[in-house]
Design a protein around this motif. Structure first.
Motif, PDB file in Angstrom:
ATOM      1  N   ASN A 122     -20.880 -27.996 -55.776  1.00  0.00           N
ATOM      2  CA  ASN A 122     -21.610 -27.066 -54.908  1.00  0.00           C
ATOM      3  C   ASN A 122     -21.127 -25.631 -55.094  1.00  0.00           C
ATOM      4  O   ASN A 122     -20.765 -25.238 -56.197  1.00  0.00           O
ATOM      5  CB  ASN A 122     -21.548 -27.521 -53.450  1.00  0.00           C
ATOM      6  CG  ASN A 122     -22.259 -28.848 -53.245  1.00  0.00           C
ATOM      7  OD1 ASN A 122     -23.147 -29.207 -54.008  1.00  0.00           O
ATOM      8  ND2 ASN A 122     -21.865 -29.578 -52.224  1.00  0.00           N
TER       9      ASN A 122
ATOM     10  N   TYR B 269     -21.061 -29.527 -60.606  1.00  0.00           N
ATOM     11  CA  TYR B 269     -22.382 -29.964 -60.148  1.00  0.00           C
ATOM     12  C   TYR B 269     -22.836 -28.945 -59.115  1.00  0.00           C
ATOM     13  O   TYR B 269     -22.339 -28.917 -57.993  1.00  0.00           O
ATOM     14  CB  TYR B 269     -22.329 -31.368 -59.539  1.00  0.00           C
ATOM     15  CG  TYR B 269     -23.702 -31.980 -59.314  1.00  0.00           C
ATOM     16  CD1 TYR B 269     -24.221 -32.907 -60.207  1.00  0.00           C
ATOM     17  CD2 TYR B 269     -24.482 -31.624 -58.212  1.00  0.00           C
ATOM     18  CE1 TYR B 269     -25.478 -33.468 -60.018  1.00  0.00           C
ATOM     19  CE2 TYR B 269     -25.738 -32.167 -58.017  1.00  0.00           C
ATOM     20  CZ  TYR B 269     -26.227 -33.095 -58.923  1.00  0.00           C
ATOM     21  OH  TYR B 269     -27.476 -33.638 -58.737  1.00  0.00           O
TER      22      TYR B 269
ATOM     23  N   HIS C 151     -26.082 -26.835 -57.099  1.00  0.00           N
ATOM     24  CA  HIS C 151     -27.509 -26.780 -56.774  1.00  0.00           C
ATOM     25  C   HIS C 151     -27.771 -25.489 -56.013  1.00  0.00           C
ATOM     26  O   HIS C 151     -26.924 -24.998 -55.279  1.00  0.00           O
ATOM     27  CB  HIS C 151     -27.960 -28.006 -55.970  1.00  0.00           C
ATOM     28  CG  HIS C 151     -27.440 -28.061 -54.574  1.00  0.00           C
ATOM     29  ND1 HIS C 151     -26.261 -28.676 -54.239  1.00  0.00           N
ATOM     30  CD2 HIS C 151     -27.951 -27.577 -53.409  1.00  0.00           C
ATOM     31  CE1 HIS C 151     -26.062 -28.582 -52.944  1.00  0.00           C
ATOM     32  NE2 HIS C 151     -27.057 -27.912 -52.413  1.00  0.00           N
TER      33      HIS C 151
ATOM     34  N   CYS D 195     -30.040 -28.796 -66.709  1.00  0.00           N
ATOM     35  CA  CYS D 195     -30.628 -28.045 -65.598  1.00  0.00           C
ATOM     36  C   CYS D 195     -31.968 -28.698 -65.270  1.00  0.00           C
ATOM     37  O   CYS D 195     -32.774 -28.963 -66.173  1.00  0.00           O
ATOM     38  CB  CYS D 195     -30.823 -26.583 -66.002  1.00  0.00           C
ATOM     39  SG  CYS D 195     -31.339 -25.497 -64.659  1.00  0.00           S
TER      40      CYS D 195
ATOM     41  N   TYR E 197     -35.111 -29.793 -61.917  1.00  0.00           N
ATOM     42  CA  TYR E 197     -35.596 -29.752 -60.545  1.00  0.00           C
ATOM     43  C   TYR E 197     -36.542 -30.925 -60.327  1.00  0.00           C
ATOM     44  O   TYR E 197     -37.176 -31.433 -61.262  1.00  0.00           O
ATOM     45  CB  TYR E 197     -36.296 -28.426 -60.223  1.00  0.00           C
ATOM     46  CG  TYR E 197     -37.571 -28.157 -60.994  1.00  0.00           C
ATOM     47  CD1 TYR E 197     -38.806 -28.646 -60.550  1.00  0.00           C
ATOM     48  CD2 TYR E 197     -37.553 -27.404 -62.163  1.00  0.00           C
ATOM     49  CE1 TYR E 197     -39.970 -28.398 -61.249  1.00  0.00           C
ATOM     50  CE2 TYR E 197     -38.715 -27.151 -62.876  1.00  0.00           C
ATOM     51  CZ  TYR E 197     -39.926 -27.651 -62.418  1.00  0.00           C
ATOM     52  OH  TYR E 197     -41.080 -27.409 -63.125  1.00  0.00           O
TER      53      TYR E 197
ATOM     54  N   THR F  61     -35.449 -26.193 -55.385  1.00  0.00           N
ATOM     55  CA  THR F  61     -34.035 -26.526 -55.558  1.00  0.00           C
ATOM     56  C   THR F  61     -33.749 -26.858 -57.015  1.00  0.00           C
ATOM     57  O   THR F  61     -34.328 -27.789 -57.572  1.00  0.00           O
ATOM     58  CB  THR F  61     -33.628 -27.718 -54.670  1.00  0.00           C
ATOM     59  OG1 THR F  61     -33.901 -27.412 -53.301  1.00  0.00           O
ATOM     60  CG2 THR F  61     -32.140 -28.013 -54.831  1.00  0.00           C
TER      61      THR F  61
ATOM     62  N   TYR G 281     -30.935 -27.888 -59.926  1.00  0.00           N
ATOM     63  CA  TYR G 281     -29.646 -28.550 -60.112  1.00  0.00           C
ATOM     64  C   TYR G 281     -29.112 -28.230 -61.506  1.00  0.00           C
ATOM     65  O   TYR G 281     -29.851 -28.268 -62.491  1.00  0.00           O
ATOM     66  CB  TYR G 281     -29.787 -30.067 -59.957  1.00  0.00           C
ATOM     67  CG  TYR G 281     -30.254 -30.496 -58.590  1.00  0.00           C
ATOM     68  CD1 TYR G 281     -29.343 -30.785 -57.579  1.00  0.00           C
ATOM     69  CD2 TYR G 281     -31.616 -30.606 -58.306  1.00  0.00           C
ATOM     70  CE1 TYR G 281     -29.775 -31.176 -56.318  1.00  0.00           C
ATOM     71  CE2 TYR G 281     -32.053 -30.991 -57.045  1.00  0.00           C
ATOM     72  CZ  TYR G 281     -31.128 -31.272 -56.060  1.00  0.00           C
ATOM     73  OH  TYR G 281     -31.560 -31.648 -54.813  1.00  0.00           O
TER      74      TYR G 281
ATOM     75  N   TYR H  29     -25.668 -29.263 -63.904  1.00  0.00           N
ATOM     76  CA  TYR H  29     -24.463 -30.085 -63.937  1.00  0.00           C
ATOM     77  C   TYR H  29     -24.019 -30.346 -65.370  1.00  0.00           C
ATOM     78  O   TYR H  29     -24.816 -30.311 -66.311  1.00  0.00           O
ATOM     79  CB  TYR H  29     -24.686 -31.418 -63.216  1.00  0.00           C
ATOM     80  CG  TYR H  29     -25.914 -32.192 -63.657  1.00  0.00           C
ATOM     81  CD1 TYR H  29     -25.871 -33.035 -64.770  1.00  0.00           C
ATOM     82  CD2 TYR H  29     -27.114 -32.087 -62.956  1.00  0.00           C
ATOM     83  CE1 TYR H  29     -26.987 -33.754 -65.168  1.00  0.00           C
ATOM     84  CE2 TYR H  29     -28.240 -32.795 -63.345  1.00  0.00           C
ATOM     85  CZ  TYR H  29     -28.172 -33.634 -64.446  1.00  0.00           C
ATOM     86  OH  TYR H  29     -29.278 -34.336 -64.848  1.00  0.00           O
TER      87      TYR H  29
END
Length: 322
Positions: A162, A189, A191, A226, A228, A235, A237, A239
């Motif tokens: 986060n 990770y 978002h 990457c 969504y 949003t 993401y 990771y």
């Protein structure tokens, strides 16, 4: 003729007992093993590689450990907000206590908020000897977090979950090259919620491009994805591969848009989720189609480390699919 062999753990060298202690938590060593006999009291007293985990500890045990274990003999420390009372006790003495951890090599923070970093003056301590740092449920911005990382110049391993405004490959590249020369492994990770645009896929391309430099791909070999969920494109993401979270909500590939810096892994769930132990499936028609496809194309276990599984059935889940 028989040989009488007297086997006793008390005959083992202290060094070997210490190696055994390396695989036992501090509470067991101190409250169970130490109380067995005087010999074990002496062996525990000379042990200098304690791993303290304050993620779930009672108030009384916390005080006993803090009074009895010399901070100089601690090499790893885990702090958490999951047990509020114990956590408050620790933070009340954090500055003095932290300054005595002269041999600390690894720190893990769970749910530690920004106020606890600054109110307790953790940013005034320089962890020159620290080689491993893990922060889960990070609440800081990239500016605040990188300011803290300036205090840890010897890191070889960094993991963060986060955080706010963290999705910037160029900025991370510049910071690591200038300040974290020894960093060998970086797992994250992130978002981030953004305003919905007419071309969310273009946003993915702009983000992933900042992680396609020679620094990420060739020098460090840190590959990222990457993506969504098409049902909530606001949003995004980002990771590293494999995913470093122990829990994951699995979404069908047909319901997501994603880009990766290593395209070979995009259809290989076993590579992406090799570290995940808890998995949630929302069982719908799209996931059923994914499962049928993988039955044909895959000849290995998809989720080898998963020990906990949660299933949520939707109305369009086909009858007869297991």
């Amino acid at each position: 003729m028989t040989n009488n062999i007297n086997l006793s753990i008390e005959k083992l060298p202290v060094e070997l007992l210490h190696r055994i202690f390396d695989n036992i938590d501090a509470e067991t060593i101190f409250f169970s093993i130490r109380s067995v006999c005087r010999l074990f009291q002496s062996v525990v007293k000379t042990f200098d590689r304690f791993i303290l985990n304050f993620q779930s500890i009672s108030k009384s045990n916390f005080y006993k450990l803090c009074r009895s274990i010399d901070p100089k003999n601690v090499i790893s420390l885990t702090l958490s907000n999951e047990i509020p009372k114990s956590n408050q006790i620790f933070w009340s003495i954090s500055l003095v206590y932290f300054q005595q951890f002269t041999r600390l090599r690894s720190i893990t923070f769970h749910d530690i908020d920004e106020a606890q970093f600054y109110t307790n003056n953790l940013t005034s301590i320089c962890f020159l000897q620290l080689t491993s740092l893990t922060i889960k449920n990070l609440c800081q911005t990239i500016d605040e977090f990188q300011s803290f990382l300036l205090l840890t110049p010897s890191l070889t391993y960094l993991k963060c979950i986060n955080g706010r405004n963290m999705i910037d490959g160029k900025r991370w590249e510049q910071f690591i090259e200038q300040n974290l020369f020894q960093l060998d492994k970086f797992e994250f990770y992130f978002h981030e919620r953004r305003s919905i645009t007419e071309q969310p896929y273009t946003d993915l391309e702009l983000i992933i491009d900042s992680f396609r430099t020679s620094f990420w791909i060739e020098k460090k070999k840190w590959f990222v994805t990457c993506e969504y969920d098409m049902s909530s494109p606001e949003t995004i993401y980002l990771y590293t591969i494999p995913i470093c979270q122990s829990y994951m909500n699995y979404v069908s590939k047909s319901e997501t848009n994603s880009l990766s810096t290593y395209s070979m892994i995009m259809n290989n769930d076993s590579s992406i989720i090799s570290k995940t132990s808890s998995l949630k499936f929302t069982l719908n028609k799209s996931l059923a189609n994914d499962i049928q496809e993988k039955k044909v194309t895959t000849n290995h276990r998809l989720f080898p480390k998963v020990t906990k599984l949660s299933l949520q059935f939707q109305k369009d889940w086909p009858i007869g699919i297991v």
